[in-house]
Write an enzyme that holds these catalytic residues in place. Sequence first.
Site, PDB file in Angstrom:
ATOM      1  N   LYS A 116     -43.561  11.965 -19.619  1.00  0.00           N
ATOM      2  CA  LYS A 116     -42.813  12.396 -18.427  1.00  0.00           C
ATOM      3  C   LYS A 116     -41.498  13.050 -18.839  1.00  0.00           C
ATOM      4  O   LYS A 116     -41.097  14.082 -18.310  1.00  0.00           O
ATOM      5  CB  LYS A 116     -42.538  11.170 -17.528  1.00  0.00           C
ATOM      6  CG  LYS A 116     -43.812  10.457 -17.076  1.00  0.00           C
ATOM      7  CD  LYS A 116     -44.238  10.855 -15.692  1.00  0.00           C
ATOM      8  CE  LYS A 116     -45.504  10.122 -15.273  1.00  0.00           C
ATOM      9  NZ  LYS A 116     -46.701  10.591 -16.004  1.00  0.00           N
ATOM     10  N   GLU A 200     -31.400   9.788 -11.867  1.00  0.00           N
ATOM     11  CA  GLU A 200     -31.620  10.920 -10.969  1.00  0.00           C
ATOM     12  C   GLU A 200     -30.962  10.668  -9.620  1.00  0.00           C
ATOM     13  O   GLU A 200     -30.817   9.517  -9.203  1.00  0.00           O
ATOM     14  CB  GLU A 200     -33.132  11.128 -10.723  1.00  0.00           C
ATOM     15  CG  GLU A 200     -33.870  11.789 -11.838  1.00  0.00           C
ATOM     16  CD  GLU A 200     -35.332  12.023 -11.492  1.00  0.00           C
ATOM     17  OE1 GLU A 200     -35.766  11.586 -10.400  1.00  0.00           O
ATOM     18  OE2 GLU A 200     -36.049  12.623 -12.307  1.00  0.00           O
ATOM     19  N   HIS A 235     -48.126   3.627  -4.743  1.00  0.00           N
ATOM     20  CA  HIS A 235     -48.436   4.804  -5.564  1.00  0.00           C
ATOM     21  C   HIS A 235     -49.925   5.091  -5.661  1.00  0.00           C
ATOM     22  O   HIS A 235     -50.365   5.822  -6.530  1.00  0.00           O
ATOM     23  CB  HIS A 235     -47.794   4.684  -6.955  1.00  0.00           C
ATOM     24  CG  HIS A 235     -46.333   4.395  -6.848  1.00  0.00           C
ATOM     25  ND1 HIS A 235     -45.425   5.340  -6.434  1.00  0.00           N
ATOM     26  CD2 HIS A 235     -45.636   3.250  -7.007  1.00  0.00           C
ATOM     27  CE1 HIS A 235     -44.220   4.783  -6.372  1.00  0.00           C
ATOM     28  NE2 HIS A 235     -44.313   3.521  -6.713  1.00  0.00           N
ATOM     29  N   ARG A 292     -55.752  17.795 -14.846  1.00  0.00           N
ATOM     30  CA  ARG A 292     -57.162  17.503 -14.537  1.00  0.00           C
ATOM     31  C   ARG A 292     -57.430  17.941 -13.111  1.00  0.00           C
ATOM     32  O   ARG A 292     -56.500  18.315 -12.394  1.00  0.00           O
ATOM     33  CB  ARG A 292     -57.396  15.993 -14.665  1.00  0.00           C
ATOM     34  CG  ARG A 292     -56.642  15.218 -13.584  1.00  0.00           C
ATOM     35  CD  ARG A 292     -56.829  13.733 -13.636  1.00  0.00           C
ATOM     36  NE  ARG A 292     -56.198  13.095 -12.501  1.00  0.00           N
ATOM     37  CZ  ARG A 292     -54.914  12.774 -12.428  1.00  0.00           C
ATOM     38  NH1 ARG A 292     -54.128  13.021 -13.445  1.00  0.00           N
ATOM     39  NH2 ARG A 292     -54.385  12.227 -11.346  1.00  0.00           N
TER      40      ARG A 292
HETATM   41  C1  MV4 Z   1     -38.395   9.753  -6.904  1.00  0.00           C
HETATM   42  C2  MV4 Z   1     -38.234   9.365  -5.547  1.00  0.00           C
HETATM   43  C3  MV4 Z   1     -37.009   9.638  -4.932  1.00  0.00           C
HETATM   44  N1  MV4 Z   1     -36.002  10.227  -5.625  1.00  0.00           N
HETATM   45  N2  MV4 Z   1     -37.364  10.346  -7.562  1.00  0.00           N
HETATM   46  C4  MV4 Z   1     -42.647   7.659  -7.562  1.00  0.00           C
HETATM   47  C5  MV4 Z   1     -43.507   7.722  -8.773  1.00  0.00           C
HETATM   48  C6  MV4 Z   1     -43.261   9.024  -9.385  1.00  0.00           C
HETATM   49  N3  MV4 Z   1     -44.320   9.937  -8.965  1.00  0.00           N
HETATM   50  C7  MV4 Z   1     -41.932   9.472  -8.899  1.00  0.00           C
HETATM   51  N4  MV4 Z   1     -41.688   8.713  -7.692  1.00  0.00           N
HETATM   52  C8  MV4 Z   1     -40.580   8.913  -6.965  1.00  0.00           C
HETATM   53  N5  MV4 Z   1     -39.543   9.524  -7.577  1.00  0.00           N
HETATM   54  C9  MV4 Z   1     -36.199  10.560  -6.925  1.00  0.00           C
HETATM   55  N6  MV4 Z   1     -35.173  11.140  -7.608  1.00  0.00           N
HETATM   56  C10 MV4 Z   1     -39.324   8.743  -4.898  1.00  0.00           C
HETATM   57  C11 MV4 Z   1     -40.474   8.506  -5.601  1.00  0.00           C
HETATM   58  C12 MV4 Z   1     -41.559   7.828  -4.888  1.00  0.00           C
HETATM   59  C13 MV4 Z   1     -42.750   8.490  -4.602  1.00  0.00           C
HETATM   60  C14 MV4 Z   1     -42.966   9.797  -5.021  1.00  0.00           C
HETATM   61  C15 MV4 Z   1     -44.173  10.400  -4.692  1.00  0.00           C
HETATM   62  C16 MV4 Z   1     -45.150   9.718  -3.981  1.00  0.00           C
HETATM   63  C17 MV4 Z   1     -44.939   8.438  -3.594  1.00  0.00           C
HETATM   64  C18 MV4 Z   1     -43.750   7.792  -3.906  1.00  0.00           C
HETATM   65  C19 MV4 Z   1     -43.556   6.473  -3.505  1.00  0.00           C
HETATM   66  C20 MV4 Z   1     -42.382   5.854  -3.817  1.00  0.00           C
HETATM   67  C21 MV4 Z   1     -41.365   6.518  -4.510  1.00  0.00           C
END
Ligand code: MV4
Length: 664
Positions: A116, A200, A235, A292
């Site tokens: 990542k 972040e 997730h 993928r």
């Molecule tokens: C974030 C966020 C809010 N702000 N980053 C969750 C796992 C990974 N895909 C990144 N994620 C997130 N990063 C910042 N700066 C909120 C999430 C997040 C989320 C992102 C996409 C889909 C579902 C989620 C569920 C909870 C938190």
Amino acid sequence: MFSKILIANRGEIACRVIKTARRMGIATVAVYSDADRNALHVQLADEAIHIGAAPARESYLLAERILDAARSTGAQAIHPGYGFLSENAEFAAACLASNIVFIGPPTGAIEAMGSKSAAKQIMEAAEVPLVPGYHGDDQSPALLRSEAEKMGYPVLLKATAGGGGKGMRQVWSGEEFDEALAAAKRESLAGFGDDTMLVEKYLTQPRHVEVQVFCDSHGNSVYLAERDCSVQRRHQKIIEEAPAPGMTDALRQAMGETAIKAAQAIGYVSAGTVEFLLDADGSFYFMEMNTRLQVEHPVTEMITRQDLVEWQLRVAAGEKLPLEQGDIRITGHAFEARVYAEDADNDFLPVTGKLHYLEPPEESQHVRVDTGVRQGDEISVYYDPMIAKLIVWDESRERALDRLATALSEYRIGGTVTNLDFLYNLATTEAFAQADLDTGFIEKHAESIFHSRAQDIETELPIAAIALLLHKQQARYVATSDPFSPWQYPTGWRLNEPNLHKLTLHLHQQDHEISVEQCSEGYRVSANNKTVLISGELEEDQLRFDLLGHRQRAVLARTDDGFTLYLPNGACHFHEVMPDTGENSAAEGAGSLSAPMNGTIVTLLVEAGSEVEADTALLVMEAMKMEHTIRAPVAGTVDSFYFQPGELVDGGAELLKLTPREES
Ligand code: MV4
């Protein structure tokens, strides 16, 4: 083009890839584990190779076994599907070394997106927008804290070694930063063996919007619109849709071109997905890139009318992309709901079981069911408990959403608990209809999704009560073709039927005592000190009812342990609590030839017409996740069975005709 490919996967995605290959005239090789010996994907393939024991690490994850299978069958290419080895750079390299085409991206692209933090550094260099933050090597608390102050609270501490939501911690003020950082580092060290942190800006209500990209080996790249996957739980995506609601052409183009920039930064080829966080103000930030074909790719196929697996096969065979960007059209709206064997009322615990009864909604240009199981298959403990992906399309989001709710209410599954009710409730909440989407959707709307509020119960009880009574009447009386027969009388009134019924219904985790008085206008239903007048008719599983002057329709679906009532604004699951008369011990249905409770016939143990002794086992049915053996109460002749294996039976229904010996 290849003449034969091997699919290094199982379940619905293996079946899906085989279907496209077959349509293109390409022969297919399946691989299977002990648990999948009779699986659908094995049956659909032209040939199949056994590769090991049920646990994935002893079969589907064994690269060498898969390559041996490809070599021994002469497969020229391998499609990895998703999961398993689909993003394993070593496997892709091993395919290359064996002169077998890996239907996916180059090894280097898989490696680049594997970490990542490395991915973020590559994207930063490619000027792909990242969430404002710090992901450098200086991990001193003072530096991290000053970076947090710079971007302003709230911030998100993310473990670099984490992913998929693991190792994230919100920090809402400077006062709590030091303690939060120390805790986050401890957890990350314990969880991932590495406590490197990135900081972040925390986006409080982002949407998860991902762009489907496709690149060929001739330098061509296109984006095929986007998907909104914000409705997630821990997730795990639950319902995905395309296009993303509220997307403007400008924003679509900006995100699409950014996604292509990301793909080109790593020399991408084949199908790929660039995930973004889309903030309420329309700004978007790179989250990660998946190298993928995604589970949810069908919604993109439905709105672009393209077969992405066909594109993968063509591009892997060296062809150019079938379309240029200007040729790609978006038509209508599509949803995908992931149908799982899991118990939404028990923290979504995955459940196993045999699918005694499996009847998906009818497929059409509006409804698509991607599944890897048939009636009679087991949902096993070894793999993801997905039963199917239910995909719907229509001209608008509103109409597609109606299609989704209808298709969910038509899906009949017996033998295991499913998340169908949960999906239906989700799809029929007002917030979802309004596209009030962000990654916190489930938490924010939990009450209306699980809708166990008092007023929901108050509305649902009378409807459930008459639905059950009408179902019993329908089940007990053979419908005649004579339109003038008294059995056709629409109000459900029956000669010699008691006017007053006492029922106990279990609904939303509670037992409810109900009395129902039949009257000329319908039924007076009394429960929890309230009495309402309701009338209704039931035809097969279609219920029409009039409650307080409001006429509506609902679907009454039999389940293993009761019924699901699919109402316009939600589904409720209920079952009748049978009075414990003591005469039928439910465990064995001793002495009775009727079903001890709702359930499914599993198997008949004797032939019709055979002579049996008292206590001979005659049939087995399953109910409430238990097997019940129905035995002969006396010696005699089994004249006939009224149900066949796989059929659902109501509690109390006669199961067979037995003529006692002294009479025969
Ligand atoms: C974030 C966020 C809010 N702000 N980053 C969750 C796992 C990974 N895909 C990144 N994620 C997130 N990063 C910042 N700066 C909120 C999430 C997040 C989320 C992102 C996409 C889909 C579902 C989620 C569920 C909870 C938190």
